[in-house]
Design an enzyme around this catalytic site. Structure first.
Site: not given
Length: 568
Positions: A390, A519, A521
């Protein structure tokens, strides 16, 4: 509907989320379908597939259980009161006085029951068991309505459909295990109506038998109902500890699971899940470390990058490496820090010099961005594996514009709304007045460009044309500069559905230099690491080619109908 409630006493932050996730995993190993809910939020903002911004523990549930939750899985006081007020305004209560009991407590129970029925996996079937974690500790003023609602729910569902795990903390003072805090906590739970079926006692070490016997006797439960949950080498080994302590047998008995008719396929799938989990989380040998440096704005807050840290752990386990993660404040890399605090400046750059991989995660605001730009330049020029998430991708673009395009003052509109050139801009559809809920949130698709077969990121996704990842951002790469950036050698490897918004960048002549707007993750799992993070860690550890080949085989296996870890 079967419910497993996990609530706590003494202090918060002792691992209720991990215990809740572990209990859910153990139930999945039996072949059951499990969902999870969190009542009352805290910590890192975790983004769900539907764009819901929720509590960090929902990330734990998804990572452990391999499921996809929705915003319905996170209940807050604000959501409940808003729902009840809206009902009253519509006239649903026909002019009656709106009270905590029954209106708020009924709304809480309705929310739980509605959320417990939402499918969370590819089967599309209703879950068998719902794990509910009550945030904070019993006795907190704000948790009163939730506790009353759960007591009522327990009565309605019946004895065999509701199982309560009370989590407590056993401190060690002068080498002695103290049980009084646990005794008081369980007494408070009982007085509130939450009678624990199991008492999970957190402690830094294994509890003495005498301590367990004292807790059992003082709290009116059997010896077997008191479980010691000591610190483990990794949190992913907690399910193994709980299974060894007999939690699964207690769950089977308490929820009368022997009455459930499970298909042989689901039972076999559950056993395969357990075998794979044990194989993954227990290292077979001494592991070599992989040194990763995280350059962030919020490194003083341990939970700020929780999902990033977990994703790195998942990838390190897959690469059979021990993660050595060093977090450094991005301001420490800035030139003025050399004068303000030379020691911090020196230590920060020393960490970078020793890093095998450099990661810049997401963030907001201008503070520390110049330090991130300096680090991105270092990683690019010295060919150190780099992953920008990001904001991390955006600073890599700014650095490239400054040092390769010659725009010495290139910046982001987030840093300066007037400066030029702004190679990162505010999204046209965003709102500058309304902060909450106005970002580009949730799962979005990214399309790899046809001429990007060389892309390492694409290879880690199995060479597919389109991927889906979760997003949370207000700013994007300025489309006016994409052509210039590409001509200068920065590959913009994927775009959004419209082919305008940059979703990923890479350098072709670099071991691994990747930036993503998403993102990833938020979708990483213990048994199925994020491809972007796995590629980064593998490049840092020197095994990228091996992981790319594994990704190719995984894609071929799925194409041939062969399942993988993500299907658990």
């Amino acid at each position: 509907m079967r419910v497993v409630l996990v609530n706590g006493g003494v202090i918060s932050g002792v691992g209720k989320g991990i215990i809740a996730s572990s209990a859910g995993l153990l139930l999945k190993t039996l072949g059951l379908r499990v969902t999870a809910q969190k009542l009352d939020p805290h910590g890192e903002c975790f983004v769900l597939a539907d764009g819901g911004e929720t509590d960090l523990d929902l990330g734990n549930y998804e990572r452990y259980l391999g499921i996809q939750l929705s915003h319905e899985s996170n209940m807050t006081t604000g959501k409940i009161y808003k729902l009840v007020i809206e009902k009253e305004r519509r006239g649903d209560y026909l002019g009656k006085t709106v009270q905590v009991v029954p209106h708020i407590t009924d709304a809480i129970q309705e929310w739980i029951e509605r959320g417990a029925k939402i499918p969370v996996d590819d089967s599309g079937e209703e879950p068998d068991v719902c794990i509910i974690e009550l945030g904070g500790t019993v006795g907190d003023l704000e948790s009163g309505p939730f506790i009353e609602a759960l007591v009522q729910l327990r009565h309605r569902l019946g004895r065999d459909n509701f199982f309560s795990i009370g989590v407590s903390y056993v401190p060690i003072i002068n080498k002695e295990e103290k049980t009084k805090p646990t005794q008081h906590a369980i007494r408070q739970m009982r007085s509130a109506g939450l009678i624990p079926d199991v008492i999970a006692c957190r402690c830094e070490r294994s509890l003495d038998d005498a301590t367990i016997e004292k807790i059992a006797r003082s709290c009116q439960v059997d010896y077997e109902q008191v479980i010691g949950v000591r610190d483990m080498e990794t949190i992913y080994q907690v399910p193994l500890l709980l299974e060894k302590q007999g939690l699964l047998k207690l769950l089977q008995k308490g929820l009368a699971l022997d009455k459930l008719a499970l298909s042989p396929v689901m039972v076999q799938k559950g056993q395969a899940l357990w075998d794979l989990w044990k194989k993954t989380v227990i290292p077979e040998q001494h592991l070599e470390p992989v040194n990763i440096v995280l350059i962030g704005k919020y490194v003083a807050l341990d939970d700020a990058y929780l999902s990033v840290r977990k994703s790195l752990e998942h990838s390190a386990m897959r690469c059979k490496r021990k993660l050595n993660l060093i977090s450094v404040d991005s301001e420490h890399f800035e030139h003025d820090m050399q004068q303000k605090d030379p020691t911090k400046y020196h230590n920060a750059w020393k960490a970078i010099c020793e890093a095998q991989g450099i990661l810049i995660p997401g963030g907001f605001g201008s503070r520390g961005v110049e330090g991130m730009i300096e680090v991105a330049k270092w990683a690019r020029e010295r060919k150190v594996p780099f992953l920008g998430i990001c904001l991390g991708m955006q600073v890599a673009v700014i650095e490239y514009a400054r040092n390769k395009l010659g725009y010495k003052h290139a910046t982001s509109e987030e840093i300066s709304a007037q400066a030029e050139p702004r190679v990162v801009i505010f999204m046209p559809e965003g709102s500058k007045e309304q902060m909450g809920g106005t970002m580009r949130l949730g799962t979005r698709t990214s399309h790899f460009k046809p001429d990007m077969e060389w892309s390492k990121l694409r290879a880690m996704y199995g060479g597919v044309d389109v991927i889906e990842e979760r997003h949370r951002h207000r700013y994007e790469v300025n489309p006016e500069y994409t052509e210039e950036l590409e001509k200068a050698g920065l590959a913009l490897t994927s775009f959004d559905d419209q082919g305008v918004r940059v979703e990923s960048i890479e350098l072709k002549d670099h071991p691994f230099f990747v930036g993503v707007q998403a993102h990833p993750e938020f979708t990483s799992k213990v048994l199925d690491p994020s491809p972007a993070y796995l590629g980064f860690v593998a490049a840092s550890a020197g095994c990228l080619d091996q992981m790319i080949e594994a990704a190719r085989q995984k894609k071929e296996g799925l194409a041939n109908g062969i399942g993988d870890a993500s299907h658990f």
